[in-house]
Write a protein that holds these residues in place. Structure first.
Motif, mmCIF file in Angstrom:
data_model
loop_
_atom_site.group_PDB
_atom_site.id
_atom_site.type_symbol
_atom_site.label_atom_id
_atom_site.label_comp_id
_atom_site.label_asym_id
_atom_site.label_seq_id
_atom_site.Cartn_x
_atom_site.Cartn_y
_atom_site.Cartn_z
ATOM 1 N N ILE A 77 -5.720 9.846 3.385
ATOM 2 C CA ILE A 77 -4.515 9.462 2.655
ATOM 3 C C ILE A 77 -4.929 8.790 1.347
ATOM 4 C CG2 ILE A 77 -2.329 8.210 2.744
ATOM 5 C CD1 ILE A 77 -2.793 7.965 5.824
ATOM 6 N N ASP A 78 -4.512 9.360 0.226
ATOM 7 C CA ASP A 78 -4.700 8.702 -1.063
ATOM 8 C C ASP A 78 -3.634 7.634 -1.183
ATOM 9 O OD1 ASP A 78 -6.689 10.564 -1.606
ATOM 10 O OD2 ASP A 78 -5.395 11.835 -2.823
ATOM 11 N N VAL A 79 -4.045 6.407 -1.473
ATOM 12 C CA VAL A 79 -3.102 5.297 -1.577
ATOM 13 C C VAL A 79 -3.373 4.492 -2.841
ATOM 14 C CG1 VAL A 79 -2.810 5.062 0.939
ATOM 15 C CG2 VAL A 79 -4.542 3.692 -0.236
ATOM 16 N N GLU A 90 -10.617 -8.625 2.563
ATOM 17 C CA GLU A 90 -9.509 -8.096 1.767
ATOM 18 C C GLU A 90 -9.854 -6.727 1.194
ATOM 19 O OE1 GLU A 90 -6.450 -9.926 0.584
ATOM 20 O OE2 GLU A 90 -6.901 -11.025 2.420
ATOM 21 N N LEU A 91 -8.887 -5.820 1.227
ATOM 22 C CA LEU A 91 -9.000 -4.546 0.536
ATOM 23 C C LEU A 91 -8.569 -4.800 -0.904
ATOM 24 C CD1 LEU A 91 -7.254 -2.313 3.230
ATOM 25 C CD2 LEU A 91 -9.709 -2.740 2.957
ATOM 26 N N PRO A 92 -9.368 -4.369 -1.889
ATOM 27 C CA PRO A 92 -9.034 -4.682 -3.279
ATOM 28 C C PRO A 92 -7.865 -3.846 -3.792
ATOM 29 C CG PRO A 92 -10.944 -3.249 -3.208
ATOM 30 C CD PRO A 92 -10.612 -3.603 -1.778
ATOM 31 N N ALA A 93 -7.123 -4.431 -4.725
ATOM 32 C CA ALA A 93 -6.034 -3.694 -5.372
ATOM 33 C C ALA A 93 -6.618 -2.533 -6.159
ATOM 34 C CB ALA A 93 -5.254 -4.628 -6.290
ATOM 35 N N GLY A 94 -5.860 -1.427 -6.198
ATOM 36 C CA GLY A 94 -6.281 -0.237 -6.929
ATOM 37 C C GLY A 94 -6.222 0.995 -6.049
ATOM 38 N N PRO A 95 -6.679 2.133 -6.575
ATOM 39 C CA PRO A 95 -6.650 3.374 -5.785
ATOM 40 C C PRO A 95 -7.676 3.325 -4.656
ATOM 41 C CG PRO A 95 -7.733 3.749 -7.890
ATOM 42 C CD PRO A 95 -7.210 2.339 -7.917
ATOM 43 N N ALA A 96 -7.333 3.988 -3.542
ATOM 44 C CA ALA A 96 -8.237 4.021 -2.385
ATOM 45 C C ALA A 96 -7.921 5.259 -1.556
ATOM 46 C CB ALA A 96 -8.063 2.762 -1.540
ATOM 47 N N VAL A 97 -8.806 5.565 -0.624
ATOM 48 C CA VAL A 97 -8.598 6.643 0.338
ATOM 49 C C VAL A 97 -8.751 6.063 1.738
ATOM 50 C CG1 VAL A 97 -9.402 8.876 1.203
ATOM 51 C CG2 VAL A 97 -9.447 8.406 -1.258
ATOM 52 N N VAL A 128 0.879 -1.178 0.000
ATOM 53 C CA VAL A 128 0.000 0.000 0.000
ATOM 54 C C VAL A 128 0.914 1.224 0.000
ATOM 55 C CG1 VAL A 128 -1.815 1.251 1.214
ATOM 56 C CG2 VAL A 128 -1.773 -1.263 1.283
ATOM 57 N N VAL A 129 0.800 2.041 -1.057
ATOM 58 C CA VAL A 129 1.725 3.165 -1.236
ATOM 59 C C VAL A 129 0.938 4.481 -1.228
ATOM 60 C CG1 VAL A 129 3.441 4.203 -2.763
ATOM 61 C CG2 VAL A 129 3.283 1.715 -2.577
ATOM 62 N N PRO A 130 1.273 5.390 -0.305
ATOM 63 C CA PRO A 130 0.573 6.683 -0.258
ATOM 64 C C PRO A 130 1.040 7.619 -1.375
ATOM 65 C CG PRO A 130 2.310 6.636 1.368
ATOM 66 C CD PRO A 130 2.274 5.260 0.749
ATOM 67 N N SER A 131 0.123 8.478 -1.823
ATOM 68 C CA SER A 131 0.488 9.476 -2.837
ATOM 69 C C SER A 131 0.132 10.895 -2.405
ATOM 70 C CB SER A 131 -0.169 9.156 -4.180
ATOM 71 O OG SER A 131 -1.584 9.146 -4.047
ATOM 72 N N ALA A 132 -0.782 11.050 -1.457
ATOM 73 C CA ALA A 132 -1.146 12.392 -0.972
ATOM 74 C C ALA A 132 -1.773 12.269 0.415
ATOM 75 C CB ALA A 132 -2.120 13.068 -1.929
ATOM 76 N N TYR A 133 -1.538 13.310 1.219
ATOM 77 C CA TYR A 133 -2.097 13.373 2.569
ATOM 78 C C TYR A 133 -2.867 14.675 2.727
ATOM 79 C CZ TYR A 133 1.363 9.818 3.894
ATOM 80 O OH TYR A 133 2.112 8.682 3.988
#
Length: 133
Positions: free
Chosen positions: A38-40, A91-98, A14-19
């Motif tokens: 957090i946008d991840v 499970e949290l699905p793969a893809g963009p999430a907040v 899980v990689v963050p891109s914005a806070y």
């Protein structure tokens, strides 16, 4: 995807891109309340989410992904590595999430995180402030 052997580094699942951080300090009680969004990017489906956290009282984590909200069931702290792991019942699905988390903390004078400091104005009056580095 390469993984780090450094135990202080978070997994790259899980990689963050914005806070977006919202803080409400109470300078008289030396406390604060806050919320983070957090946008991840979830690179592979997981049922746990680990973030850095220290000296915070945390609410449940809510993850919004693919039109669905997932709420954590529990969380556990690792004081050695200054992390918290949120556990989900599915499970949290793969893809963009907040990821959204509410929290409370202490404005201490230890010079880390969100902390208190003082300054003296031109008239010699000391004032308490909340600051971060």
């Amino acid at each position: 995807m390469a993984t780090s052997t450094n135990p202080y580094r978070l997994a790259r699942t899980v990689v963050p891109s914005a806070y977006r951080i919202f803080l409400t300090p109470d300078l008289e009680a030396f406390t604060f309340a806050g919320r983070v969004e957090i946008d991840v990017d979830i690179n592979e489906s997981v049922n746990e989410l680990t973030l850095h956290a220290i000296e915070l009282e945390l609410g449940a984590a809510t993850v919004s992904a693919d039109g669905t909200s997932y709420r954590s069931l529990e969380h556990r702290f690792d004081e050695t590595y200054e992390t918290v792991t949120f556990v989900f019942d599915r499970e949290l699905p793969a893809g963009p999430a907040v990821v959204e988390i509410a929290f409370d903390g202490i404005l201490n004078d230890q010079l880390h995180g969100f902390y208190r400091s003082t300054f003296t104005d031109t008239e010699g009056v000391a004032h308490t402030i909340a600051t971060t580095q």
